[in-house]
Design an enzyme around this catalytic site. Structure first.
Site, PDB file in Angstrom:
ATOM      1  N   TYR A   1      74.218  58.743  23.993  1.00  0.00           N
ATOM      2  CA  TYR A   1      73.169  59.212  24.925  1.00  0.00           C
ATOM      3  C   TYR A   1      72.082  58.159  25.127  1.00  0.00           C
ATOM      4  O   TYR A   1      70.948  58.530  25.449  1.00  0.00           O
ATOM      5  CB  TYR A   1      72.559  60.513  24.401  1.00  0.00           C
TER       6      TYR A   1
ATOM      7  N   LYS B   1      81.083  70.689  23.240  1.00  0.00           N
ATOM      8  CA  LYS B   1      79.875  70.554  22.433  1.00  0.00           C
ATOM      9  C   LYS B   1      79.825  71.625  21.337  1.00  0.00           C
ATOM     10  O   LYS B   1      80.612  72.587  21.368  1.00  0.00           O
ATOM     11  CB  LYS B   1      78.654  70.657  23.359  1.00  0.00           C
TER      12      LYS B   1
ATOM     13  N   HIS C   1      80.639  67.977  27.798  1.00  0.00           N
ATOM     14  CA  HIS C   1      80.208  66.696  28.368  1.00  0.00           C
ATOM     15  C   HIS C   1      81.413  66.073  29.055  1.00  0.00           C
ATOM     16  O   HIS C   1      82.538  66.203  28.578  1.00  0.00           O
ATOM     17  CB  HIS C   1      79.741  65.749  27.250  1.00  0.00           C
TER      18      HIS C   1
ATOM     19  N   ASN D   1      75.161  73.430  27.040  1.00  0.00           N
ATOM     20  CA  ASN D   1      75.978  73.678  28.229  1.00  0.00           C
ATOM     21  C   ASN D   1      77.470  73.394  28.024  1.00  0.00           C
ATOM     22  O   ASN D   1      78.165  73.008  28.954  1.00  0.00           O
ATOM     23  CB  ASN D   1      75.403  72.892  29.409  1.00  0.00           C
TER      24      ASN D   1
ATOM     25  N   GLU E   1      82.310  55.234  26.500  1.00  0.00           N
ATOM     26  CA  GLU E   1      82.292  56.430  25.653  1.00  0.00           C
ATOM     27  C   GLU E   1      83.622  56.619  24.903  1.00  0.00           C
ATOM     28  O   GLU E   1      83.632  57.003  23.742  1.00  0.00           O
ATOM     29  CB  GLU E   1      81.974  57.664  26.507  1.00  0.00           C
TER      30      GLU E   1
HETATM   31  P1  IDP Z   1      75.353  66.054  32.156  1.00  0.00           P
HETATM   32  O1  IDP Z   1      75.796  66.458  30.780  1.00  0.00           O
HETATM   33  O2  IDP Z   1      75.485  67.192  33.147  1.00  0.00           O
HETATM   34  O3  IDP Z   1      75.952  64.755  32.622  1.00  0.00           O
HETATM   35  P2  IDP Z   1      72.915  64.552  31.626  1.00  0.00           P
HETATM   36  O4  IDP Z   1      71.795  64.425  32.610  1.00  0.00           O
HETATM   37  O5  IDP Z   1      73.751  63.351  31.338  1.00  0.00           O
HETATM   38  O6  IDP Z   1      73.779  65.819  32.062  1.00  0.00           O
HETATM   39  O7  IDP Z   1      72.238  65.046  30.270  1.00  0.00           O
HETATM   40  C1  IDP Z   1      72.937  65.025  29.058  1.00  0.00           C
HETATM   41  C2  IDP Z   1      72.683  66.319  28.320  1.00  0.00           C
HETATM   42  O8  IDP Z   1      71.307  66.398  27.936  1.00  0.00           O
HETATM   43  C3  IDP Z   1      72.898  67.577  29.161  1.00  0.00           C
HETATM   44  O9  IDP Z   1      74.240  67.973  29.219  1.00  0.00           O
HETATM   45  C4  IDP Z   1      72.042  68.576  28.439  1.00  0.00           C
HETATM   46  O10 IDP Z   1      72.678  69.057  27.256  1.00  0.00           O
HETATM   47  C5  IDP Z   1      70.844  67.737  28.052  1.00  0.00           C
HETATM   48  N1  IDP Z   1      69.795  67.747  29.090  1.00  0.00           N
HETATM   49  C6  IDP Z   1      69.761  67.043  30.233  1.00  0.00           C
HETATM   50  N2  IDP Z   1      68.652  67.257  30.944  1.00  0.00           N
HETATM   51  C7  IDP Z   1      67.932  68.147  30.213  1.00  0.00           C
HETATM   52  C8  IDP Z   1      66.650  68.754  30.409  1.00  0.00           C
HETATM   53  O11 IDP Z   1      65.931  68.526  31.390  1.00  0.00           O
HETATM   54  N3  IDP Z   1      66.255  69.610  29.441  1.00  0.00           N
HETATM   55  C9  IDP Z   1      66.998  69.861  28.370  1.00  0.00           C
HETATM   56  N4  IDP Z   1      68.210  69.304  28.141  1.00  0.00           N
HETATM   57  C10 IDP Z   1      68.667  68.460  29.034  1.00  0.00           C
END
Ligand code: IDP
Length: 138
Positions: free
Chosen positions: A51, A11, A121, A118, A132
């Site tokens: 997304y 990212k 992905h 984070n 994807e």
């Molecule tokens: P993942 O990347 O661990 O699979 P997902 O639930 O698919 O997590 O969420 C996609 C991305 O959206 C996350 O990596 C993060 O960057 C963001 N995200 C997910 N949940 C939250 C939240 O509750 N607050 C803020 N950002 C979030």
């Protein structure tokens, strides 16, 4: 039998912090093969499709904003059970909660902003991986 494939994204925070090499080193050290790779600044359209499952959630718009804020590195990786394996290497979504030893646990920062920045992905199922990879390597 052909090996399983997944989409990995480094990212914008990972690219900006110069962690692309370290992240891909971990992928290769685990034994997964990188079979394609590109760097791009993703459009809103691409990210909205990527997304789509999060549309309507409070972090959706900030997430698109963040993900289009700079270049990302999109990677096609293959290996036995690479989907589960990379998710395990990546660690929990929240970098503070992610276990030490994982990419997010070792390298992720909590910036106190609206979106979890984070670093990576990884596709979460064979169906999402196929969808994807089709989006990012059209
Ligand atoms: P993942 O990347 O661990 O699979 P997902 O639930 O698919 O997590 O969420 C996609 C991305 O959206 C996350 O990596 C993060 O960057 C963001 N995200 C997910 N949940 C939250 C939240 O509750 N607050 C803020 N950002 C979030």
């Amino acid at each position: 039998m052909s090996a399983e494939e997944t989409l990995i994204l480094v990212k914008p925070d990972g690219v900006a912090r110069g962690l692309t090499g370290e992240i891909l080193r971990r992928v290769e050290a685990k034994g997964y093969r990188i079979t394609d790779l590109r760097m791009l600044t993703a459009s809103r359209e691409l990210l909205a499709e990527h997304y789509e499952e999060h549309e309507g959630k409070p972090f959706f718009e900030p997430l698109l904003e963040f993900m289009s804020s700079g270049p990302v590195v999109a990677v096609r990786a293959e290996g036995n059970r690479v989907i589960e394996g990379f998710r395990s290497l990546a660690g929990a979504t929240d970098p503070t909660a992610a276990a030490p030893g994982t990419i997010r646990g070792d390298l992720g920062r909590d910036w106190g902003v609206a979106v979890q920045q984070n670093l990576v992905h990884g596709s979460d199922s064979t169906l999402s991986a196929e969808r994807e990879l089709g989006l990012w390597f059209a």
